[in-house]
Write a protein that holds these residues in place. Structure first.
Motif, PDB file in Angstrom:
ATOM      1  N   LEU A   1      53.528  29.693  28.790  1.00 44.37           N
ATOM      2  CA  LEU A   1      53.142  29.287  30.138  1.00 44.37           C
ATOM      3  C   LEU A   1      51.637  29.489  30.347  1.00 44.37           C
ATOM      4  CD1 LEU A   1      54.157  28.252  32.868  1.00 44.37           C
ATOM      5  CD2 LEU A   1      54.667  30.618  33.485  1.00 44.37           C
ATOM      6  N   HIS A   2      51.107  30.594  29.872  1.00 49.24           N
ATOM      7  CA  HIS A   2      49.670  30.839  29.972  1.00 49.24           C
ATOM      8  C   HIS A   2      48.887  29.748  29.247  1.00 49.24           C
ATOM      9  CE1 HIS A   2      45.853  32.662  28.510  1.00 49.24           C
ATOM     10  NE2 HIS A   2      45.734  32.833  29.804  1.00 49.24           N
TER      11      HIS A   2
ATOM     12  N   THR B   1      44.635  34.763  33.576  1.00 53.44           N
ATOM     13  CA  THR B   1      44.717  35.459  32.292  1.00 53.44           C
ATOM     14  C   THR B   1      46.202  35.630  31.964  1.00 53.44           C
ATOM     15  OG1 THR B   1      44.824  37.638  33.294  1.00 53.44           O
ATOM     16  CG2 THR B   1      42.608  36.755  32.818  1.00 53.44           C
ATOM     17  N   LEU B   2      46.506  36.021  30.736  1.00 57.84           N
ATOM     18  CA  LEU B   2      47.898  36.287  30.373  1.00 57.84           C
ATOM     19  C   LEU B   2      48.460  37.406  31.241  1.00 57.84           C
ATOM     20  CD1 LEU B   2      50.424  35.838  28.718  1.00 57.84           C
ATOM     21  CD2 LEU B   2      49.426  37.263  26.905  1.00 57.84           C
TER      22      LEU B   2
ATOM     23  N   PHE C   1      54.461  35.853  37.533  1.00 56.00           N
ATOM     24  CA  PHE C   1      55.748  35.210  37.265  1.00 56.00           C
ATOM     25  C   PHE C   1      56.888  36.188  37.015  1.00 56.00           C
ATOM     26  CE2 PHE C   1      52.629  31.920  36.650  1.00 56.00           C
ATOM     27  CZ  PHE C   1      53.235  30.800  37.206  1.00 56.00           C
ATOM     28  N   THR C   2      56.603  37.445  36.733  1.00 55.82           N
ATOM     29  CA  THR C   2      57.677  38.424  36.524  1.00 55.82           C
ATOM     30  C   THR C   2      58.609  38.544  37.734  1.00 55.82           C
ATOM     31  OG1 THR C   2      56.491  39.660  34.826  1.00 55.82           O
ATOM     32  CG2 THR C   2      58.178  40.860  36.047  1.00 55.82           C
TER      33      THR C   2
ATOM     34  N   LEU D   1      59.161  20.571  28.010  1.00 56.09           N
ATOM     35  CA  LEU D   1      58.439  19.470  28.635  1.00 56.09           C
ATOM     36  C   LEU D   1      57.395  19.987  29.614  1.00 56.09           C
ATOM     37  CD1 LEU D   1      58.192  16.389  29.335  1.00 56.09           C
ATOM     38  CD2 LEU D   1      59.971  16.791  31.057  1.00 56.09           C
ATOM     39  N   GLY D   2      57.745  21.040  30.336  1.00 51.57           N
ATOM     40  CA  GLY D   2      56.829  21.554  31.339  1.00 51.57           C
ATOM     41  C   GLY D   2      57.465  22.692  32.104  1.00 51.57           C
ATOM     42  N   PHE D   3      56.836  23.005  33.215  1.00 50.45           N
ATOM     43  CA  PHE D   3      57.267  24.101  34.073  1.00 50.45           C
ATOM     44  C   PHE D   3      57.579  23.556  35.444  1.00 50.45           C
ATOM     45  CE2 PHE D   3      56.126  27.234  37.338  1.00 50.45           C
ATOM     46  CZ  PHE D   3      57.011  28.253  37.000  1.00 50.45           C
TER      47      PHE D   3
END
Length: 182
Positions: A30-31, A48-49, A56-57, A78-80
């Motif tokens: 995702l990052h 940043t990561l 997102f957690t 494909l994506g988010f």
């Protein structure tokens, strides 16, 4: 259209789009996606990561009103896409919303070469259809930048209609809504 044998030509079926819940093991991917220019242009600032992990957690908690998903096309990422309960979303967002059934969505395609192929609108339509499977969901909204013509076209193709420009904590946005049955 017919084939050279005179029988109807068959077009290959488009692979299905499905969704799996976001997992902590997806954060690095995702990052990477959020750093890609075609995503970063509209999903800012580039995190940043550690910021991805922190942001997102909370979606991973079973009782979270926000849910993240990895969209899969033919089984491949494909994506988010994310959904959230609009009412009470906080931080200055949608403070006048009183409908507990309203949901918001945000999303992006992971690969720049997937743009302008109808995949975004197919992903959004499949996801909103899935959300509407819950009878408590009354409508779904999204809020692209008024300058993001590609996203706006995609939402219209997925059954959304524009209600007008609004000011959000992220700046001007075009509020778009898909009603049940659209």
């Amino acid at each position: 259209m017919t084939s050279s044998t005179g029988s109807p030509a068959r077009t290959p079926a488009m692979p299905s789009i499905s969704f799996r819940p976001l997992q902590s093991t997806d954060f690095a991917m995702l990052h990477d996606w959020l750093c890609r220019p075609h995503v970063a242009e509209w999903w800012t600032p580039v995190p940043t990561l550690a910021e991805v992990e922190a942001d997102f957690t909370p979606m991973l908690a079973p009782d979270s009103p926000d849910r993240g998903y990895i969209a899969l096309y033919g089984g491949q990422p494909l994506g988010f896409i994310q959904s959230y309960v609009v009412m009470g979303s906080g931080d200055g967002w949608w403070e006048d919303e009183r409908d507990p059934g309203a949901r918001g969505i945000d999303q992006f395609l992971a690969q720049a070469d997937q743009l302008n192929r109808g995949l975004g609108s197919a992903m959004v339509r499949a996801f909103t259809n899935q959300l509407f499977a819950d009878p408590a969901v009354t409508r779904i909204q999204t809020d692209p930048s008024p300058r993001n013509a590609r996203a706006i076209r995609s939402y219209v193709k997925a059954g959304f209609r524009a209600l007008g420009e609004v000011v959000t904590p992220d700046g001007p946005a075009l509020l778009m809504v898909r009603e049940r049955g659209a």
